[in-house]
Scaffold this active site. Sequence first.
Site, short mmCIF file in Angstrom:
data_model
loop_
_atom_site.label_atom_id
_atom_site.label_comp_id
_atom_site.label_asym_id
_atom_site.label_seq_id
_atom_site.Cartn_x
_atom_site.Cartn_y
_atom_site.Cartn_z
N LYS A 10 0.85 -1.20 0.00
CA LYS A 10 0.00 0.00 0.00
C LYS A 10 0.88 1.24 0.00
O LYS A 10 1.97 1.25 0.59
CB LYS A 10 -1.00 0.01 1.16
CG LYS A 10 -0.42 0.15 2.57
CD LYS A 10 -0.37 1.60 3.05
CE LYS A 10 0.44 1.70 4.33
NZ LYS A 10 1.49 2.60 4.42
N ASP A 137 -2.90 -0.85 9.86
CA ASP A 137 -3.08 -0.86 8.40
C ASP A 137 -3.67 -2.17 7.88
O ASP A 137 -3.97 -2.29 6.69
CB ASP A 137 -1.72 -0.66 7.70
CG ASP A 137 -1.18 0.75 7.90
OD1 ASP A 137 -1.96 1.63 8.32
OD2 ASP A 137 0.02 0.96 7.66
O1 C5P Z 1 -0.70 -0.61 14.45
P1 C5P Z 1 0.74 -0.78 14.10
O2 C5P Z 1 1.33 -2.04 14.67
O3 C5P Z 1 1.02 -0.63 12.65
O4 C5P Z 1 1.49 0.43 14.80
C1 C5P Z 1 2.87 0.46 15.05
C2 C5P Z 1 3.16 1.62 15.99
O5 C5P Z 1 2.94 2.87 15.32
C3 C5P Z 1 2.26 1.67 17.23
O6 C5P Z 1 2.81 0.95 18.28
C4 C5P Z 1 2.20 3.16 17.53
O7 C5P Z 1 3.37 3.54 18.23
C5 C5P Z 1 2.29 3.80 16.16
N1 C5P Z 1 0.97 4.15 15.58
C6 C5P Z 1 0.26 5.24 16.11
N2 C5P Z 1 -0.95 5.59 15.55
C7 C5P Z 1 -1.45 4.89 14.49
C8 C5P Z 1 -0.74 3.80 13.95
C9 C5P Z 1 0.48 3.45 14.54
O8 C5P Z 1 0.70 5.90 17.04
N3 C5P Z 1 -2.62 5.27 13.97
#
Ligand code: C5P
Length: 279
Positions: A10, A137
């Site tokens: 993506k 995502d």
């Molecule tokens: O959800 P994901 O595992 O992709 O997120 C990785 C890190 O990115 C999370 O632990 C957080 O620190 C940050 N994040 C965030 N807000 C989001 C997506 C991710 O703060 N909407």
Amino acid sequence: MTVFEKAYAKINLFLDVTGRREDGFHDILSVMHSVSLADTVSIDAEYSDELTISLNSDSPELPSDKNNLVYRAAEKYLTHFGINANVSIHLEKHIPIGAGLGGGSSDAAATLRALNRIFRKADTEQLIELASELGSDVPFCVVGGIAVCRGRGEKIGRAENATPRVFVVAIGEERISTPKAFAELDKKYNDFKFNSYAPRGDLHKPYNIFESVTNICEITKIKETMIKNGAEYSLMSGSGPSVFGEFKNVCDADDACINLHNNGFSAFVCHSVYLEGDI
Ligand code: C5P
């Protein structure tokens, strides 16, 4: 029975952060788009007395246990529906890892789709619900195509435009940690406090807020090469450091790709992918 699922990368055509949440995550506003650069997830499964999951991949740097999002996606789907089966998963990687291209998220989403083709337990909403417990995502990657995403990224609204588009996606050697990139944004935008931070309005214009806290020479060089070779614009994807450029035609995109390779970058010509996953 072996089931194959493409896991498309993506890109974020637009990405803004609109606030910091109580749960430590951030609210985003993003136009996400699937492109043809893809991994492949293949799954063999048969019912059994107990649940076993084995995962292997052609990428030695990836873990094959619970530290891999694909493993966690399989475990989540199978335990959620109480399925006992021997499940064997093979992951063929092409999407650069830790690049801001949603590779791990897309692999996890493809795993959910593949298991659902085998066991047929979930509707789209249920798959998205399970996906949202795996990562921000992953829900978008379950449906793919082009969508306006809000919340942590898990609230998906359809975007109308489905014209064929040509992109080059490129990346150098450096990598950026997503949590660190969010922490940099918090510093720069005062933790998005007091509602003082208004999201930028025009979702049709290329924009990525993470560019304002990223200072990597390779990114500048990739962008310059893309623009020199006819890109209409060039933008970082996700929290970086991958960069994509949009081109009017495949010839220009091919030339840009060759030039990027000559400068030592990984680069891929991609087209837009609009077909929804076979849920
Ligand atoms: O959800 P994901 O595992 O992709 O997120 C990785 C890190 O990115 C999370 O632990 C957080 O620190 C940050 N994040 C965030 N807000 C989001 C997506 C991710 O703060 N909407």
